[in-house]
Design a protein around this motif. Structure first.
Motif, short mmCIF file in Angstrom:
data_model
loop_
_atom_site.label_atom_id
_atom_site.label_comp_id
_atom_site.label_asym_id
_atom_site.label_seq_id
_atom_site.Cartn_x
_atom_site.Cartn_y
_atom_site.Cartn_z
N THR A 1 3.84 3.88 9.91
CA THR A 1 3.20 5.18 10.15
C THR A 1 4.27 6.18 10.56
O THR A 1 5.10 5.90 11.43
N ARG B 1 5.66 -5.69 3.02
CA ARG B 1 5.88 -7.08 3.40
C ARG B 1 7.28 -7.49 2.96
O ARG B 1 7.83 -6.94 1.99
N GLN C 1 2.57 -4.88 12.49
CA GLN C 1 2.05 -5.87 11.55
C GLN C 1 2.26 -5.44 10.11
O GLN C 1 1.39 -5.61 9.25
N GLY C 2 3.39 -4.85 9.81
CA GLY C 2 3.68 -4.45 8.45
C GLY C 2 3.14 -3.10 8.06
O GLY C 2 3.40 -2.61 6.96
N VAL C 3 2.36 -2.43 8.93
CA VAL C 3 1.81 -1.10 8.65
C VAL C 3 2.76 -0.07 9.23
O VAL C 3 3.04 -0.08 10.43
N SER D 1 0.90 6.98 6.14
CA SER D 1 0.85 5.55 6.38
C SER D 1 1.05 4.80 5.07
O SER D 1 0.63 5.25 4.00
N CYS D 2 1.72 3.64 5.17
CA CYS D 2 1.87 2.69 4.07
C CYS D 2 2.06 1.33 4.68
O CYS D 2 2.22 1.19 5.90
N SER D 3 2.06 0.26 3.84
CA SER D 3 2.25 -1.10 4.33
C SER D 3 3.29 -1.80 3.46
O SER D 3 3.38 -1.54 2.25
N HIS E 1 0.87 -1.18 0.00
CA HIS E 1 0.00 0.00 0.00
C HIS E 1 0.90 1.23 0.00
O HIS E 1 1.67 1.42 0.94
N SER F 1 5.61 0.96 13.58
CA SER F 1 5.51 -0.21 12.70
C SER F 1 4.76 -1.29 13.44
O SER F 1 5.18 -1.72 14.52
#
Length: 1290
Positions: free
Chosen positions: A1247, A1215, A1243-1245, A1211-1213, A1195, A1241
């Protein structure tokens, strides 16, 4: 540091200079100001100086002087003189008394002191080079700005808002202390003010209190003033910068800025570098007082002190005048020699110049070289931050090492181009200046000065001052349909304001009912056609204050479209008086000569629409007179005269005695004429007689007392005589007497109250005379009433009373009109439009907490009086509601305890306390229970008479007075009530109370009984041990307390309460439980197939609680990883199934009770092997899968536009395996260590939080993720918009 917007002008035309004085003498400093009435203040070390035994302060016109008497060494300090916005600093240098000179032949190394006297403390500079004053040099010589900035900006601020004294900017030397003081007057505040101290833009100093910072608060009850102090102890160089102090109380707010400058300790002129490497025991003596020889034998004592070497070498070794007297060799700069010499020569140089600490010298030299390497391009860099007010200008200054080098100035990483007058670049020697004119919020950014590859950075904070309301709204009263303009003036052009009506925000609607106009600093709310619905309170708000005004809309005044006109008619003709007014609903009354006209056969009164008519048929001579139309409810009238024209021929004998024909005008011989003060009094008397008679008018005597000429003994009060149509005797200029054939007219222009009385007319001719008396009554508006009195006030109302006027104007007073205004306003507002008949009035619709004044007009049928004097100012404040829940808490033979709760409604005024009163049943005489008021909601009243029946009541008091009383429902008898003992065991204690070991036991058991019963505890029939169990008893309950329970505390506790022979008992069972022990004797009873049979015995110790089950676990001996087979299993035997063949297993069992699992399990001594059946199975081998993955953003970041001042997040995500390392960048610069940003950070999100962004925080933000398999980047653009000021609706 920000600079003033215009060039500073000194208030002094002559400034005091630095002086030298010997001990015991006097020193005089003189100054002259431009203005003779300027206020001048003298200071010593920032403390004010007052005249006394030590100091003498004089002032003569514009000349001012300060005299210091009997100068001592302690008077050597920095002094200052302040006038207006100018401050001049100067020094007093004290020289010791001259001693007899030592013999010239004394050897330099002798025991005397002249050889080292030059090193005693800081030596005074030569008199020929006085130290420049604070006005003559605004900065040190190495960064002196251009000549236009020769004076530092005045940091003093006007006392506005909540501050009565603001903290002032100050200077301090490293290691010294300084205190900043702020004072707030809390007399007008409803809540204690809250103060905050900040450094820079947002660093709250409350969390930094400690060794170097202390915050104190003082309160003076007499002046109701708070004093807040910030003490900085042992200042350091990094303490310098801009500070801010903010104070707030409910909806009020104020702030001010000040600066702290921290200077390095001044170097001692003529200082020998070799002294820095000697021991501190001697160095301390050299700095603090009379020195001793450097060879006094103490070289090896104390610690080495190198603090004097922290300055530049250029300031160390300036030769002193006195040093040359005892040291013939010239001083040399040893540091310069050391820096140029190779390392192999260090020991030789140290030995040559007497430096004993070679190791300390080398450390210091290495540090100096490192420092020089750090500042190769800059001699002085920018400060970390600057602050400037919006609209002002600021000058940034750096000092470069190379005078010919070119510098670049960057703003947020972008080079600043020299366009227009916004930015000004200057180069003066080694100094480089950037001047920013007319600073705005867009200039709030990061600025960088670039010299080659080196740079220095600072942040500029632009402060936007609050918008203040300079001119408040005024109350207005307009007519219906008129245009209304509510105008206010604010402190800044183009400022945003918000208009409200009765708490609702006004907007520009489709009907264009409201229009908003801006003209510079003026803001106007326009209502085109006012209606009754527009009445209310209008409020204008800014971010720095608000103003309220009331608008009242009145119906239009009555307009006269056609007035009545004078008529002249003949006998038998018709006379018609006609008028037209603007309101069709208005009725009126017709008067003739002050007497109301009634309809009859000849007189007709009609009202059709706006037209009013009076018609007189068959006009007769008695109809002649003055006719007036008075509209009902309005204080004006319309008047006209009806003249009767009689055409007849009389044959009168030549000798006809005079006759006055008053009866022909409808008057009696003693008529009364009523005239309004200010109107014309016209007496038209028909007379006959031949020859024409002489008419004599008199005032003050009856006509019967007027005698012929020549026989009068005394003169009348006033007399006017007419003969042949001409005035024979002159009178007042207002009086006119006219005579025509058959008529004599007496006229007074503008009748006054003193014109009232009896007027007599006498007509004479040779044939005789006739007399008549006319009574004239002058009516006027009444006198103003007496000053009104405020009887009581409410939340938004008051009751006002006044006395009637002393004189009613000759007509009864029909009512009163009241007006009110705010104390600080000049506009009076009418409260009633119809006359109010009473002398007590309740005024409503006032604003609570605002001071008002009242005044009254009296009204009679003539009109309205002048206004009365204004009442004393008053503030509408409502009493509180009555206290609630009044009840009796306890009662004895001589006392009673009452309790209650606070009123539900307190109001805006502070609650002052409660008053308690009582009276005997059957009487109404209330007696205070105690003097004054109490702040508590309970009271114990003592010294009462046993057996009395008393009623009690409580009232709450505030500024408005007492509230309604809260009274007991029935009288209370003062007598102690006997009560049987009774234990009230709580419901949770009626069954066994279970507690875990180590928990606290606190049993509260209430009981009743009077007098106080005896309380006894026991356990199993034995008294309790006070060292194990604590007991506390009161009048109404008993408490059993065990701080840390143990299993020995379990059992039955008995409680007994006893009054004489009457008792009551109760028991409480306490069970203290613990974890159980492990089960016993776990055996493997049988093995078959994939099953194993187990059996065990219960644990010996059940933890004082029933065993509720067992947990059975198994483990393969290869891995010894335990897996639960059964949970909460209740039997003591079980079968474990589904075991894997070929594996060998061991088992264990835990016991479970109410507390939990047993700490230790019971394990099997033997293992169980599951035999293989059939062929052996070889499991296949698999290659371990590689789960690693390069980072990839699932994201991306999104472009955002935010508002300055509000926290924002990006915010971005992502993996990736293994977990990637994440780095954030702004404009390709790493911001991981910036305090302004926070990274999260989860769970991979990912901010990024930006705290309170400002416009220079905009830019391109990049997020980079990296692991062993690769990397990925995502970016976005962030735009920060200026904040639009808009207050929340209140």
């Amino acid at each position: 540091m920000p600079e003033p917007t215009k060039k500073a002008v000194s208030a002094f035309i002559k400034k005091p200079k630095t002086q030298e004085a010997e001990e015991g003498s006097s020193a005089v400093f003189e100054a002259e100001t431009e203005k003779p009435d300027a206020k001048v203040k003298w200071q010593c070390d920032t403390k004010d100086i007052v005249s006394g035994n030590k100091y003498a302060v004089t002032a003569a016109g514009n000349k001012h002087s300060l005299t210091i008497k009997a100068v001592t060494m302690g008077d050597a300090s920095v002094y200052a003189v302040i006038a207006g916005g100018s401050k001049v600093k100067f020094e007093l240098k004290v020289l010791p008394k001259q001693e007899p000179p030592a013999p010239a032949e004394a050897p330099a190394g002798g025991t005397g002191e002249p050889a080292v006297s030059v090193e005693q403390g800081p030596a005074a500079p030569p008199a020929a080079e006085p130290r420049p004053t604070a006005e003559e040099t605004a900065a040190p010589a190495h960064d002196a700005p251009p000549a236009e900035c020769g004076q530092p900006p005045d940091t003093r601020q006007d006392l506005t808002g909540l501050f009565t004294e603001k903290p002032q900017s100050g200077e301090v030397t490293v290691g010294e202390n300084i205190t900043f003081v702020a004072k707030v007057n809390a007399a007008s505040l409803l809540k204690k003010p809250t103060i905050k101290w900040f450094k820079g833009k947002w660093m709250d100093l409350a969390s930094k209190s400690g060794k170097h910072l202390q915050l104190k608060e003082l309160y003076d009850r007499n002046t109701k003033a708070y004093t807040f102090e910030m003490h900085i102890i042992a200042a350091k160089a990094n303490f310098a910068g801009g500070y801010r102090c903010e104070v707030s109380s409910r909806d009020k707010f104020d702030s001010c800025n000040f600066d702290l400058s921290v200077h390095e300790a001044c170097a001692v002129e003529g200082f020998d570098i070799r002294a820095a490497f000697r021991r501190t025991g001697e160095a301390a003596k050299k700095r603090s007082g009379p020195s001793t020889s450097s060879t006094d034998g103490n070289e090896d004592s104390g610690e080495l002190d190198f603090s004097t070497l922290l300055k530049k070498s250029s300031s160390f070794l300036k030769p002193s005048t006195r040093a040359t007297q005892v040291n013939a060799e010239p001083d040399v700069d040893v540091w310069e020699i050391l820096q140029k010499a190779p390392a192999s020569e260090y020991e030789k140089i140290a030995f040559q110049y007497g430096i004993t600490d070679l190791r300390g010298m080398l450390k210091r030299l290495k540090k100096m070289k490192k420092e020089e390497k750090k500042s190769a391009a800059f001699l002085r860099k920018l400060d970390p931050a600057y602050q400037v007010e919006k609209g002002h200008k600021i000058k940034l200054a750096v000092e470069v090492a190379n005078a010919d080098v070119e510098v670049k100035w960057l703003k947020n990483g972008q080079e600043i181009q020299p366009t227009g007058s916004k930015y000004i670049f200057e180069s003066v020697g080694n100094m480089r200046y950037l001047t920013i004119n007319h600073c705005s919020l867009a200039d709030d950014a990061t600025y960088t000065c670039l010299v080659g590859d080196e740079k220095c950075t600072t942040e500029l904070f632009v402060k936007e001052p609050p918008v203040l309301i300079l001119k408040n709204l005024e109350d207005q009263m307009v007519m219906k349909g008129e245009r209304v303009e509510l105008e206010c003036e604010v402190s800044e052009e183009g400022a945003h304001v918000k208009w409200e009506k009765d708490g609702v925000e006004l907007t520009r609607d489709e009907s264009f009912k409201y229009r908003f106009k801006k003209d510079g600093c003026k803001h106007v709310l326009i209502i085109n056609e006012a209606t009754k619905e527009d009445c209310g309170h209008y409020k204008v708000k800014t971010n720095g204050g608000e103003s309220v005004a009331e608008l009242m809309v009145q119906e239009k005044e009555l307009e006269v479209y056609q007035s009545i006109a004078d008529l002249t008619v003949k006998a038998k003709d018709e006379a018609v008086f006609k008028c037209e007014v603007s309101d069709e609903t208005v009725k009126g009354t017709w008067y003739k000569n002050g007497v109301e006209v009634k309809s009859d056969a000849r007189t007709h009164i009609t009202h059709i629409g706006r037209i009013h008519k009076l018609t007189i048929d068959d006009v007769k001579p008695e109809d002649e007179g003055d006719y007036t139309f008075v509209p009902d409810g309005y204080a004006f009238n319309l008047s006209a005269k009806l003249n009767f024209l009689e055409v007849k021929i009389d044959y009168v004998p030549r000798q006809d005695p005079p006759k006055i024909h008053l009866d022909c005008m409808g008057r009696t011989s003693d008529s009364t004429i009523v005239v309004v003060a200010g109107n014309k009094l016209r007496l038209d008397v028909p007379i006959t007689g031949d020859p024409a008679p002489t008419v004599v008018w008199t005032k003050g005597e009856k006509a019967s007392s007027v005698k012929p000429e020549g026989e009068e003994k005394g003169e009348p009060t006033s007399s006017w005589t007419m003969k042949d149509g001409e005035m024979v005797t002159e009178g007042d200029g207002r009086v006119h007497v006219e005579s025509t054939k058959g008529h004599c007219v007496f006229t007074i222009e503008g009748a006054e109250r003193q014109d009232e009385g009896v007027y007599s007319v006498v007509v004479r001719n040779p044939a005789g005379e006739d007399t008549a008396d006319i009574n004239v009554k002058v009516v006027d508006v009444p006198d103003p009433p007496q000053s009104p009195r405020i009887l009581s006030v409410g939340e938004d109302s008051c009751v006002v009373q006044w006395d009637p006027p002393l004189f009613d104007g000759g007509q009864p007073v029909i009512g009163y009109v009241l007006e009110r205004k705010k104390k600080k306003s000049y506009r009076w507002m009418r409260l009633n439009f119809d006359p109010y008949p009473e002398t007590t009035y309740e005024a409503k619709r006032m604003i609570e907490g605002v001071a008002y004044e009242m005044r009254v007009y009296a009204v009679n049928t003539i009109g309205m009086s002048r206004h009365s004097p204004a009442s004393q100012p008053f503030v509408p404040v409502a009493p509180t509601s009555e206290p609630i829940g009044l009840c009796i808490d306890d009662i004895s033979d001589t006392s009673i305890s009452l309790k209650w709760r606070a009123p539900e409604r307190i109001g805006s005024a502070e609650l002052e306390g409660y008053g308690v009163e009582y009276c005997k049943e059957g009487t109404d005489e209330w007696v205070p229970a105690f003097e004054g008021l109490t702040d508590r909601t309970s009271v114990n009243i003592r010294d009462l008479t046993t057996g009395d029946k008393l009623l009690f009541r409580v009232r709450a008091f505030n500024m408005a007075g007492p509230s309604a009383p809260a009274t007991l429902a029935q009288a209370a008898t003062i007598r102690e009530i006997m009560q049987r003992p009774k234990i009230w065991v709580p419901r949770n204690l009626r069954q066994t109370l279970i507690k875990k070991v180590g928990e606290t036991v606190n049993l509260v058991i209430p009981f009743q009984g009077k007098p106080r019963p005896k309380v006894t505890w026991s356990k199993e029939g034995e008294p309790l041990n006070p060292t194990i169990v604590s007991i506390r008893n009161s009048d109404t309950d008993t408490i059993l307390f065990i701080r840390k329970s143990d299993r020995k505390h379990s059992g039955k506790y008995d409680l007994q309460v006893q009054i004489e022979n009457v008792e009551d008992t109760a028991s409480v069972t306490l069970q203290i439980v613990d974890v159980p022990g492990p089960p016993e004797v776990l055996k493997i009873m049988d093995i078959w197939g994939f099953n194993v049979a187990l059996e065990w015995k219960p644990p010996k110790d059940n933890g004082n609680s029933e065993i509720t089950g067992y947990n059975i676990q198994k483990a393969d001996k290869k891995t010894m990883e335990w897996y639960t087979v059964f949970e909460q299993y209740r039997r003591t035997h079980c079968v474990v199934s589904d075991l894997i063949m070929g594996n060998e297993y061991v088992f264990r069992v835990f016991a479970i009770n109410l507390v939990g699992l047993s700490p230790e399990p019971c394990n099997t001594k033997d293992s169980a092997f599951i035999q293989k059946t059939g062929i052996a199975y070889k499991p296949p081998s698999y290659k371990e899968h590689d789960f690693s993955e390069a980072p990839k953003f699932t994201h991306p970041l999104a472009n955002r536009s935010i508002i300055a001042g509000y926290n924002a997040t990006l915010s971005c995500s992502v993996r990736g395996i293994p977990k990637p390392k994440v780095t954030w960048y702004k404009n390709k610069m790493d911001i991981s260590n910036e305090a302004k940003y926070r990274m999260f950070s989860k769970q991979g999100v990912l901010t990024l939080e930006i705290r309170k962004p400002c416009p220079f925080d905009g830019g391109v933000y990049t997020c980079k993720a990296v692991n062993a398999s690769g990397e990925d980047i995502v970016e976005c653009k962030l735009e920060v918009r200026s904040q639009i000021i808009k207050e929340e609706k209140k």
